[in-house]
Design an enzyme around this catalytic site. Sequence first.
Site, mmCIF file in Angstrom:
data_model
loop_
_atom_site.group_PDB
_atom_site.id
_atom_site.type_symbol
_atom_site.label_atom_id
_atom_site.label_comp_id
_atom_site.label_asym_id
_atom_site.label_seq_id
_atom_site.Cartn_x
_atom_site.Cartn_y
_atom_site.Cartn_z
ATOM 1 N N GLU A 241 64.414 -5.980 52.908
ATOM 2 C CA GLU A 241 64.673 -5.172 51.696
ATOM 3 C C GLU A 241 65.932 -5.748 51.070
ATOM 4 O OE1 GLU A 241 62.650 -2.863 50.663
ATOM 5 O OE2 GLU A 241 61.365 -2.645 52.421
ATOM 6 N N CYS A 275 70.734 -0.984 44.873
ATOM 7 C CA CYS A 275 69.888 -2.188 44.837
ATOM 8 C C CYS A 275 68.948 -2.172 43.651
ATOM 9 C CB CYS A 275 69.113 -2.324 46.137
ATOM 10 S SG CYS A 275 68.067 -0.915 46.503
HETATM 11 P P1 NAD Z 1 74.912 -7.738 53.495
HETATM 12 O O1 NAD Z 1 73.713 -8.629 53.478
HETATM 13 O O2 NAD Z 1 76.243 -8.348 53.338
HETATM 14 O O3 NAD Z 1 74.966 -6.898 54.872
HETATM 15 C C1 NAD Z 1 73.906 -6.084 55.308
HETATM 16 C C2 NAD Z 1 73.979 -5.918 56.808
HETATM 17 O O4 NAD Z 1 73.776 -7.179 57.427
HETATM 18 C C3 NAD Z 1 75.293 -5.390 57.356
HETATM 19 O O5 NAD Z 1 75.019 -4.455 58.377
HETATM 20 C C4 NAD Z 1 75.953 -6.637 57.926
HETATM 21 O O6 NAD Z 1 76.831 -6.373 59.002
HETATM 22 C C5 NAD Z 1 74.762 -7.391 58.425
HETATM 23 N N1 NAD Z 1 74.964 -8.833 58.583
HETATM 24 C C6 NAD Z 1 75.901 -9.615 58.007
HETATM 25 N N2 NAD Z 1 75.726 -10.900 58.381
HETATM 26 C C7 NAD Z 1 74.644 -10.927 59.206
HETATM 27 C C8 NAD Z 1 73.953 -11.947 59.886
HETATM 28 N N3 NAD Z 1 74.328 -13.232 59.820
HETATM 29 N N4 NAD Z 1 72.864 -11.605 60.618
HETATM 30 C C9 NAD Z 1 72.447 -10.328 60.680
HETATM 31 N N5 NAD Z 1 73.072 -9.310 60.055
HETATM 32 C C10 NAD Z 1 74.154 -9.603 59.324
HETATM 33 O O7 NAD Z 1 74.630 -6.639 52.367
HETATM 34 P P2 NAD Z 1 75.591 -5.477 51.868
HETATM 35 O O8 NAD Z 1 76.728 -6.071 51.116
HETATM 36 O O9 NAD Z 1 75.871 -4.550 52.974
HETATM 37 O O10 NAD Z 1 74.607 -4.719 50.835
HETATM 38 C C11 NAD Z 1 74.464 -5.098 49.501
HETATM 39 C C12 NAD Z 1 73.169 -5.871 49.278
HETATM 40 O O11 NAD Z 1 72.090 -5.143 49.814
HETATM 41 C C13 NAD Z 1 72.853 -6.029 47.801
HETATM 42 O O12 NAD Z 1 72.346 -7.330 47.586
HETATM 43 C C14 NAD Z 1 71.773 -4.991 47.552
HETATM 44 O O13 NAD Z 1 70.913 -5.270 46.480
HETATM 45 C C15 NAD Z 1 71.048 -5.022 48.851
HETATM 46 N N6 NAD Z 1 70.339 -3.766 49.055
HETATM 47 C C16 NAD Z 1 68.989 -3.748 49.052
HETATM 48 C C17 NAD Z 1 68.314 -2.548 49.207
HETATM 49 C C18 NAD Z 1 66.821 -2.475 49.217
HETATM 50 O O14 NAD Z 1 66.305 -1.465 49.682
HETATM 51 N N7 NAD Z 1 66.102 -3.481 48.736
HETATM 52 C C19 NAD Z 1 69.029 -1.374 49.384
HETATM 53 C C20 NAD Z 1 70.417 -1.423 49.382
HETATM 54 C C21 NAD Z 1 71.074 -2.621 49.228
#
Ligand code: NAD
Length: 497
Positions: A241, A275
């Site tokens: 997502e 998002c």
């Molecule tokens: P992010 O990708 O930075 O982090 C998300 C999660 O991934 C966190 O828990 C983080 O600790 C973890 N993470 C970081 N590096 C990782 C790795 N190498 N391997 C596995 N996990 C890892 O995202 P964010 O800044 O927390 O959220 C914002 C983004 O999320 C935006 O791009 C937004 O559009 C998207 N988003 C999408 C949805 C959806 O339902 N499509 C909903 C909310 C947010």
Amino acid sequence: MTSTPGPLAEASAPPPEPSAPPPEPSARSGADDPRRVLVRLREAFRTAGIPSADVRIASLESLAQSLARHKEAVAEAIASDFGGRSKHETLIVDIFTVLAAIKHAKAHLREWMAAEHRETSWVFLPSTCEVVRQPLGVVGIISPWNYPVQLSLSPLVSVLAAGNRAMIKPSELVPHTADVIARIVSEALRDDQVAVVSGGADVGEAFARLPFDHLVFTGSTRVGKLVMRAASENLVPVTLELGGKSPAVVGADFDTRTAAARIMAGKTFNGGQTCVAPDYALVPAGTEQAFAEACAAAVAQLYPTLANNPDYTAIVSGPHYARLRMLVDDARARGARVVELNPAGEVLEATSRKMLPTLVLEPTGEMACMQEEVFGPVLPVVGYNDLADAIRYVNDRPRPLAVYYFGHDRNAIERVLSETVSGGVTINETTLHVLQDDLPFGGVGPSGMGHYHGREGFETFSQQKSVYRQSRISTTALLRPPYRKTADRLLRFLLGS
Ligand code: NAD
């Protein structure tokens, strides 16, 4: 940050750098090693067997009660992690949507679980065919910070409805909320049913390498690629997502003020950190100024003041705030007209991380705000000549999570629906398709893969097992060696020759 007074003031001077220090990521690793937790969950899954509908409904009910009990704690924790998050926004998205999803799942679970009769190919009659949904086992859930409870627990609802166990890793940017999530889960469910592990990117990386039966990741497209790569080592199926740039297209026949009011409401909710927020607006060429003025009026109505308004959510961290300032500065430096919407003419300090809703007029494709997901209260406004031009603009870019179209003309609506590809669509509003419990939610291509919510969530976390039951009468024996005349005659008949 200093802001230019006036409701629709053109900002000229670049603001000073934010002075808030970046938050220290919480490095709290769960007391248990995640690998051992996974073994515990999987053993419990194997021992207990497939949970009945009653057991699943009881788990969902217990989760609903625990979440409702902790709603105040959730609102306080998110407000503290964000440095200011509207309590109403928390109650709407982080509490209500999860409770609604649970209610929907409980009401439909038996129907979803029922074996589905399928047609048997006529040659094999009177044997029977059916599809049986079976839980997969243990599902990993990695969640982001922007709606930290909803995006941890809403996948969990689908996971539990499908009869699985789960391990959740919330974002390190919301450590207080992660603690409350762990409390909600531990009070509702046994620790061999659902576990919460804490930590940052390093823990996330190790988590994504675990041999789950399915992994659902919500977050950025960049990290989504890393997660998919890590999961591929164990061939763990993933639901991603992700984010992206969701356009809001205003049709020439739609009232500018109404469109602007709805787009700005979607853009400023949660400080734009959604998002499916409208990322940029496409408006008929020549209406940009009228649209900008309507946006200013809309913001003045939503937030008569911004600085100390508890309804207006802060940007989650110093680095996130700095990135948004960079998007605006970059647009200004490259020749865009930047308009800050500041109804009370206030000065918003960078330390508050509250950012003025900002319009970027006349943006070009090279500007950072048109290259990356905005994820904040900054709205680039692009003029288009005709609908074909607007559709081309959308299709020239990566497939978005959502498309919004404002218009009354049915042909135009049909064209937008059929000629653009996105995760979802809301017509004449923004974001609301996501709140429909019976609609699947997910992106396409760079905005994600797979779905959850409602029935599709149940299906995503179930093995759809094909079952063929041979009847006492079997015709297949006629097609076994040694092949003689009967087999030849039967084949001639089957092949129509
Ligand atoms: P992010 O990708 O930075 O982090 C998300 C999660 O991934 C966190 O828990 C983080 O600790 C973890 N993470 C970081 N590096 C990782 C790795 N190498 N391997 C596995 N996990 C890892 O995202 P964010 O800044 O927390 O959220 C914002 C983004 O999320 C935006 O791009 C937004 O559009 C998207 N988003 C999408 C949805 C959806 O339902 N499509 C909903 C909310 C947010």
